[in-house]
Design a protein around this motif. Structure first.
Motif, short mmCIF file in Angstrom:
data_model
loop_
_atom_site.label_atom_id
_atom_site.label_comp_id
_atom_site.label_asym_id
_atom_site.label_seq_id
_atom_site.Cartn_x
_atom_site.Cartn_y
_atom_site.Cartn_z
N GLN A 298 0.70 -0.94 -0.18
CA GLN A 298 -0.06 0.11 0.14
C GLN A 298 0.82 0.74 0.63
O GLN A 298 0.41 2.45 -0.28
N ASP A 301 2.13 1.85 -3.47
CA ASP A 301 0.46 1.77 -4.45
C ASP A 301 0.99 3.75 -3.95
O ASP A 301 0.46 4.75 -5.32
N ARG A 302 0.67 4.20 -2.81
CA ARG A 302 0.20 5.49 -2.35
C ARG A 302 1.58 6.28 -2.85
O ARG A 302 1.22 7.60 -3.64
N THR A 352 -1.26 -7.81 -3.65
CA THR A 352 -1.32 -6.66 -4.05
C THR A 352 -2.59 -6.65 -4.09
O THR A 352 -2.83 -5.85 -4.85
N HIS A 355 -5.47 -5.78 -1.90
CA HIS A 355 -5.18 -4.60 -0.84
C HIS A 355 -4.62 -3.92 -2.13
O HIS A 355 -4.41 -1.94 -2.14
N THR A 356 -4.33 -3.21 -2.88
CA THR A 356 -3.27 -2.71 -3.94
C THR A 356 -4.39 -2.54 -5.60
O THR A 356 -4.33 -2.72 -5.79
#
Length: 433
Positions: A298, A301-302, A352, A355-356
Motif C-alpha cells: 500500500q 501504491d501510494r 497486491t 490491497h492495491t
C-alpha cells in the motif's frame, strides 16, 4: 535447565560461553531424555534414504552405508546432538553444528539432501505437534515500527568490515545474475562484480529507470544500486534502517560525485512520502513479514506515480511451504535474520490484488544464480577467517556464519528456495475492464 557443555575440542573459551549461552549449555531437564530419544530415532529414520553418509562414534552408519563418495556427516557427540534436536528441532540441529557436536568436510553436500526432502523429513502425523513442542517467535521480533530497526541492526550493523571480507567490490549482498550458470558451472570470483552489475542493470531496465526518473529504493544495502541509477541520470531516494549501511553508502555516493542526485535516509518504508516514477527493492521484502505485506505494498501504491513501475527481487519458496512454515521459529530467525519471512509468488499476487491497484505482470526465476553467488561468498568467508577473527568475531560466530551461508546455498541448490525478479504495474483502464 541446562548442563554445562564440555569444551569444543579445546576451543570453546569462557568468553565464548558467556556470549553464546545456548551453545555453551546442553539442554537438561525432566523431559529432555525422552525428547532426545525420540529425536535420535526420528533422525535415523528420516536420514535412511538421504544421499548422506552419517557416521557415529560407535561405528554405526545411517543414510547410505555402502558409499564412501557421499558427503559425510560425522556425529561426534550423539547424546548432545539428540538433546539439542529434541529440545529445539532444526534450531538445535544448527546449534549442534555451532557447538561441534557434528561436523563435515562438505557442509553444502550434507545440507542439500536434507533441503530436498525438507517437507517430508518429519512424518505427517508428527508435524501437527511441531507448534506445540518447538520454540515460538519472540514478540520482540515482530516487524512493527517499534521493533524493525533493532531486527535490522542485529544483522546489517554487525560490521561493514565483516561484510567486506566476503562480498565483492560492489558490496552487493543479494543474488548476482551470471551470463550463464547451471548446476555444474563454477564461476570464478573475478566474475562476481560483473554479475552483480548485470543483476542491478536488469532490475533498473525492468523498472524503466533512465534520465529524469524519480526513483525510490526500499533497502539501500551499501549503495551500489543508487550509484548505477544515478549514473543513468535518475534522481534517487533510498531508505534504510541500518546506520552502518547508510554511513558507508553515503560515503560511496560522495566519492562518486553523485551527492546531488542521491538522498539516503534512515527511514522505515512505512514513513516514505513523495511521488516516484519507479520503485526498486532488492531482497528487502523478506524483512517485512506477512502481517505487514499489505502496508508494504500500500505504501508503494501510494507513492507510485501514474504509469510507474515496481521492480522487486525477492527470495521465494513454494506457496504451500510458505503457509506451512510461516509460524515456525527457525535457526535463521534466532541467529541471522530476526523477524524474517520468505514470500511466495502466489502470496505476492494475492496481497497486491486484495490491497492495491498493483498487478504482478512479469517474473523471472534465478535460484541457481543465488546458489553460485552463495558458494563464492562462503568460500571467500572461509578463506578470510584470520581477518574475521582480527575484527573481534570468535570461532562460534564463524561456524554460525558458515552454517548460514551453506544452509542458504543448499536451499537454492535443492530447489527448496528460489529467487525471483518481479514486476508490478497498474493495468490501464482498458485492460482492467
Amino acid at each position: 535447565m541446562n548442563a554445562p557443555l564440555r569444551d569444543r575440542a579445546g576451543q570453546f573459551t569462557d568468553d565464548e560461553a558467556a556470549r553464546w549461552p545456548d551453545i555453551a549449555h546442553i539442554p537438561h531437564g525432566p523431559t529432555t531424555k525422552v525428547r532426545a530419544a525420540a529425536a535420535a530415532w526420528l533422525f535415523r529414520h528420516a536420514s535412511r534414504h538421504l544421499d548422506v553418509r552419517i557416521e557415529y562414534p560407535d561405528g554405526s552408519i545411517s543414510g547410505d552405508d555402502t558409499s564412501y563418495v557421499l558427503p559425510r556427516m560425522i556425529i561426534r557427540r550423539p547424546d548432545d546432538f539428540a538433546r539439542r534436536v529434541g529440545t529445539a528441532g532444526l534450531i538445535g540441529f544448527g546449534e549442534a553444528f555451532m557447538a561441534g557436536d557434528w561436523t563435515t568436510d562438505d557442509l553444502v553436500g550434507v545440507l542439500t539432501p536434507f533441503a530436498e526432502r525438507m517437507a517430508h523429513l518429519v512424518p505427517r502425523p508428527l508435524q501437527v505437534l511441531r507448534s506445540a513442542v518447538l520454540p515460538k517467535h519472540p514478540p520482540s521480533e515482530d516487524n512493527s515500527t517499534a521493533n524493525t530497526r533493532s531486527n535490522i541492526a542485529r544483522h546489517y550493523d554487525l560490521s561493514n568490515d565483516l561484510f567486506a571480507t566476503f562480498l565483492d567490490d560492489t558490496l552487493t549482498y543479494s543474488s548476482a545474475l551470471f551470463d550463464h550458470v547451471d548446476h555444474y558451472t563454477r564461476r570464478p570470483w573475478s566474475e562476481l562484480a560483473d554479475a552483480q552489475h548485470r543483476k542491478i542493470d536488469r532490475l533498473l531496465d525492468l523498472a524503466g529507470v533512465g534520465p529524469g526518473t524519480r526513483l525510490l529504493e526500499i533497502g539501500t544495502g551499501w549503495g551500489e544500486l543508487c550509484l548505477r541509477a544515478a549514473q543513468r541520470g535518475a534522481t534517487v531516494r533510498s531508505v534504510t534502517l541500518s546506520t552502518e549501511q547508510q554511513a558507508l553508502a553515503r560515503r560511496r555516493i560522495d566519492q562518486a560525485g553523485l551527492t546531488d542526485h542521491v538522498q539516503i535516509d534512515l527511514l522505515d518504508y512505512r514513513d516514505v512520502d513523495g511521488t516516484y516514477d519507479a520503485v526498486v527493492s532488492v531482497e528487502m521484502i523478506e524483512a517485512v513479514g506477512e502481517k505487514y505485506w499489505p502496508v508494504y505494498f500500500q505504501t508503494i501504491d501510494r507513492v507510485l506515480a501514474p504509469g510507474g513501475r515496481v521492480a522487486i527481487q525477492a527470495i521465494t519458496m513454494p506457496h504451500d511451504r510458505m503457509r506451512a512454515t510461516r509460524n515456525t521459529y527457525t535457526w535463521v530467525h534466532k541467529y541471522i535474520f530476526p523477524g524474517g519471512q520468505l514470500v511466495s509468488l502466489e502470496g505476492l499476487d494475492r496481497v497486491t490484488r486484495a490491497h492495491t491497484t498493483l498487478r504482478l505482470t512479469n517474473q523471472r526465476a534465478m535460484g541457481i544464480h543465488y546458489a553460485e553467488t552463495l558458494r563464492l561468498w562462503r568460500e571467500r568467508f572461509t578463506a578470510n577467517h584470520s581477518r574475521i577473527a582480527a575484527l573481534g568475531f570468535d570461532t562460534t560466530f564463524m561456524r554460525m556464519w558458515e552454517f548460514y551461508l551453506a544452509y542458504s546455498e543448499a536451499g537454492f541448490r535443492s530447489g527448496y528456495l528460489d529467487v525471483h525478479r518481479v514486476l508490478f504495474t497498474r493495468p490501464t483502464k482498458e485492460a482492467a475492464r
